[in-house]
Design an enzyme around this catalytic site. Sequence first.
Site, mmCIF file in Angstrom:
data_model
loop_
_atom_site.group_PDB
_atom_site.id
_atom_site.type_symbol
_atom_site.label_atom_id
_atom_site.label_comp_id
_atom_site.label_asym_id
_atom_site.label_seq_id
_atom_site.Cartn_x
_atom_site.Cartn_y
_atom_site.Cartn_z
ATOM 1 N N GLU A 254 0.888 -1.171 0.000
ATOM 2 C CA GLU A 254 0.000 0.000 0.000
ATOM 3 C C GLU A 254 0.915 1.206 0.000
ATOM 4 O OE1 GLU A 254 -1.526 3.117 0.693
ATOM 5 O OE2 GLU A 254 -1.921 2.527 2.768
ATOM 6 N N CYS A 288 -1.896 8.863 2.506
ATOM 7 C CA CYS A 288 -1.465 8.385 1.186
ATOM 8 C C CYS A 288 -2.545 8.515 0.123
ATOM 9 C CB CYS A 288 -1.005 6.935 1.290
ATOM 10 S SG CYS A 288 -2.184 5.866 2.132
#
EC number: 1.2.1.47
Length: 494
Positions: A254, A288
Amino acid sequence: MSTGTFVVSQPLNYRGGARVEPADASGTEKAFEPATGRVIATFTCSGEKEVNLAVQNAKAAFKIWSQKSGMERCRILLEAARIIREREDEIATMECINNGKSIFEARLDIDISWQCLEYYAGLAASMAGEHIQLPGGSFGYTRREPLGVCVGIGAWNYPFQIASWKSAPALACGNAMVFKPSPFTPVSALLLAEIYSEAGVPPGLFNVVQGGAATGQFLCQHPDVAKVSFTGSVPTGMKIMEMSAKGIKPVTLELGGKSPLIIFSDCDMNNAVKGALMANFLTQGQVCCNGTRVFVQKEILDKFTEEVVKQTQRIKIGDPLLEDTRMGPLINRPHLERVLGFVKVAKEQGAKVLCGGDIYVPEDPKLKDGYYMRPCVLTNCRDDMTCVKEEIFGPVMSILSFDTEAEVLERANDTTFGLAAGVFTRDIQRAHRVVAELQAGTCFINNYNVSPVELPFGGYKKSGFGRENGRVTIEYYSQLKTVCVEMGDVESAF
């Protein structure tokens, strides 16, 4: 506990059901309190010997845990979730001190954490294969089995939540985990380890090792590690993938993002403005999946921008432990300077700063050395600007205008990232049409940065692969065995 008072006084490694000093070292690190700039811990990074002890300890615990029924694992995970709920304020306070996010946000993170454990507790007993009928009364069946010792490597923006997201599905499937937090935020993963022990997992099932790149390398290259799950930057993710590939280890990555948020002229303006703030300023912009490229249709550009600036200027910055604070400090001094550097380059390239983008010094003298900045809104942005192309990872929103749906889709997808995307519109057909074309693993319609644990989360392209959360994650923490059963005689070719 108040800001400026906490100091770590116990070991930050966890092995065999207890806090321990590492058996060997690969360096030392300092952890800071972002709100004050104080050092709250100086700790030893785990060396190869300590990593091996943690893995072997987890391997022994795996043999016990993997033999428990799904219902037995379910009950223990539910107990861990209950303890997290009970200790929510304590854990959230620790997140604020070590990470800098507001107590308001930290409590939401802890809520999501215990919900994640509850969700996977419910799935623990549902792991099953399938039966396949074959000719002549023969049949086959599949078994979904755990992998073994998994490694979780966390990021500093959601320390406790990421540890929960990685460990809950791993443990539900019958695996053990060795977890390495970011060296910037080493504290709260220990709380999760202690909670798992209190809930009744075998000693060693969830171990914590501290350290930086060297410690991570020892973990990824360990022959007894079956899988690596990493949250962090693209360059580090590439290295982890390379190291894991040498041992044929599956990975979940991720990674970063530069996500588009598309605001059409028929949107609900109030919700679109709130969505843009949610997409850019949670956790001081250090998220993110943030929608930092805000594309606004020209018909509403001026009105939207005016409202965004007005709401951004109202954000209360300050002591993260105060109930009315909505933005705390950034993670550390170098990162603050990096984010401010992006704003400087944006201005040099022709962007206009409508608000923020500079250092903020709170009135409280104990906060004067903290890492604060005012949230920033940039306009006059172009697609080729550094602030539009690169992940800033701070409270900086770039507003761009567009004319047509086809145009904005082409521009939105013109990136090497593909973690998330969002669209605000009242036209339900357009909403689904647009998200179908967006090259992103996680898309939002008329909202942004919500994280239901029932939904898979992850990216496309260089934002990584594999998923966190949702039922599908069970597949990433287990392996499939096929069994073929012959009910007749063997038909031999010999």
